[in-house]
Design a protein around this motif. Structure first.
Motif, PDB file in Angstrom:
ATOM      1  N   LYS A  80       0.828  -1.204   0.000  1.00  0.00           N
ATOM      2  CA  LYS A  80       0.000   0.000   0.000  1.00  0.00           C
ATOM      3  C   LYS A  80       0.865   1.257   0.000  1.00  0.00           C
ATOM      4  O   LYS A  80       0.503   2.280  -0.607  1.00  0.00           O
ATOM      5  N   TYR A  81       2.008   1.204   0.657  1.00  0.00           N
ATOM      6  CA  TYR A  81       2.894   2.366   0.745  1.00  0.00           C
ATOM      7  C   TYR A  81       4.080   2.268  -0.209  1.00  0.00           C
ATOM      8  O   TYR A  81       5.077   2.979  -0.032  1.00  0.00           O
ATOM      9  N   GLY A  82       3.964   1.409  -1.212  1.00  0.00           N
ATOM     10  CA  GLY A  82       4.964   1.351  -2.263  1.00  0.00           C
ATOM     11  C   GLY A  82       6.261   0.669  -1.897  1.00  0.00           C
ATOM     12  O   GLY A  82       7.278   0.857  -2.584  1.00  0.00           O
ATOM     13  N   LEU A  83       6.247  -0.146  -0.850  1.00  0.00           N
ATOM     14  CA  LEU A  83       7.448  -0.865  -0.435  1.00  0.00           C
ATOM     15  C   LEU A  83       7.390  -2.307  -0.925  1.00  0.00           C
ATOM     16  O   LEU A  83       6.305  -2.875  -1.077  1.00  0.00           O
ATOM     17  N   PRO A  84       8.549  -2.915  -1.174  1.00  0.00           N
ATOM     18  CA  PRO A  84       8.534  -4.331  -1.577  1.00  0.00           C
ATOM     19  C   PRO A  84       8.037  -5.211  -0.453  1.00  0.00           C
ATOM     20  O   PRO A  84       8.213  -4.909   0.729  1.00  0.00           O
ATOM     21  N   LEU A 200       7.617  -1.822  10.441  1.00  0.00           N
ATOM     22  CA  LEU A 200       6.882  -2.332   9.276  1.00  0.00           C
ATOM     23  C   LEU A 200       7.246  -1.598   7.991  1.00  0.00           C
ATOM     24  O   LEU A 200       7.250  -2.186   6.907  1.00  0.00           O
ATOM     25  N   MET A 201       7.551  -0.318   8.104  1.00  0.00           N
ATOM     26  CA  MET A 201       7.809   0.512   6.924  1.00  0.00           C
ATOM     27  C   MET A 201       9.302   0.680   6.625  1.00  0.00           C
ATOM     28  O   MET A 201       9.663   1.377   5.678  1.00  0.00           O
ATOM     29  N   ASN A 202      10.139   0.040   7.405  1.00  0.00           N
ATOM     30  CA  ASN A 202      11.585   0.208   7.222  1.00  0.00           C
ATOM     31  C   ASN A 202      12.053  -0.614   6.020  1.00  0.00           C
ATOM     32  O   ASN A 202      12.019  -1.847   6.051  1.00  0.00           O
ATOM     33  N   PRO A 203      12.529   0.043   4.943  1.00  0.00           N
ATOM     34  CA  PRO A 203      12.964  -0.712   3.762  1.00  0.00           C
ATOM     35  C   PRO A 203      14.217  -1.553   3.995  1.00  0.00           C
ATOM     36  O   PRO A 203      14.529  -2.439   3.202  1.00  0.00           O
ATOM     37  N   ALA A 204      14.937  -1.276   5.098  1.00  0.00           N
ATOM     38  CA  ALA A 204      16.126  -2.078   5.411  1.00  0.00           C
ATOM     39  C   ALA A 204      15.756  -3.474   5.891  1.00  0.00           C
ATOM     40  O   ALA A 204      16.579  -4.391   5.825  1.00  0.00           O
TER      41      ALA A 204
END
Length: 237
Positions: A80-84, A200-204
């Motif tokens: 939903k927030y554009g993250l893989p 949850l939103m951390n791309p790392a």
């Protein structure tokens, strides 16, 4: 080899450690099937499974399915927030499963396990199963498993020898969530909390393991049935 245990607390800790490793070896036998059944699917296909819309039988839940539902609900919000999407990792799954189980049966709620030195911190718990991650994160939660309004009341049913939980406003029985609805509900709670949302939103964080363990004997106590939940996150860079 002979192990001498001098007091009840040491015996209890030793038994818990043994249980953890039994769970680990049992889980290893199930992980391939577990992964192929539930984690090889994208979240849209997983939530299209008929079981997703079944009410959770609180006395006998399908724990593996519920764990996977929380994983896929986490990926829904990532996309939903554009993250893989997160990738499933068996080591993170076993770490989350062990901690969720300890919390619900030892009746504590904390990132620190006060009962087992082998599982004291999230770092130690994950490293029991894998040492591949440079970054490790953890979310925990404790949420009721019944759908309700703002307030509930408990009524003892003598014939059934258990409690029934009712909405205070209309006295209608509170029913369990479905698997899909509960998974999405708990992810919504985490997203409403800045530290949990940050994980949850951390791309790392690329890898994830999720577990939900329901309170035992859910209708034998006046306390509302709940689940202890854990997410463990991993990043290799």
């Amino acid at each position: 080899m002979c192990i001498v245990i001098n007091d009840a607390e040491s015996f209890s800790n030793a038994m818990e450690t043994l249980i953890v490793f039994v769970i680990y070896w049992y889980s290893q036998l199930c992980l391939d099937l577990h992964k192929k059944q539930y984690y090889s699917l994208e979240e849209s296909r997983f939530f299209a499974l008929p079981k997703s819309e079944q009410l959770i039988p609180l006395n006998n839940p399908d724990t593996l399915f519920l764990d996977a539902a929380v994983f896929h609900a986490s990926n829904e919000v990532r996309r939903k927030y554009g993250l893989p999407a997160f990738r499933y990792d068996p080591g993170l799954y076993l770490a989350s499963s062990g901690h969720a189980t300890s919390m619900v049966y030892r009746t504590f709620f904390n990132h620190t396990n006060p009962y087992s030195p082998y599982e004291r911190t999230a770092q130690r718990r994950v490293e029991l199963y894998t040492k591949r991650f440079i970054r490790i994160g953890e979310n925990i939660g404790k949420y009721q498993t019944l759908v309700s309004g703002d307030y509930m009341v408990a009524r003892w049913k003598r014939q059934e020898n258990e409690f029934e939980f009712l909405n205070e406003s209309d006295r209608r029985p509170c029913v369990p969530f479905t698997y899909a609805a509960y998974a999405r509900f708990v992810v919504e709670q985490w997203m409403a909390s800045p530290p949990h949302r940050s994980n949850l939103m951390n791309p790392a964080y690329v890898y994830l393991g999720c577990a939900a363990r329901l309170s035992p004997e859910p209708f034998k106590h006046k306390k509302v049935p709940y689940a202890s939940l854990v997410q463990n996150f991993g990043g290799e860079q």
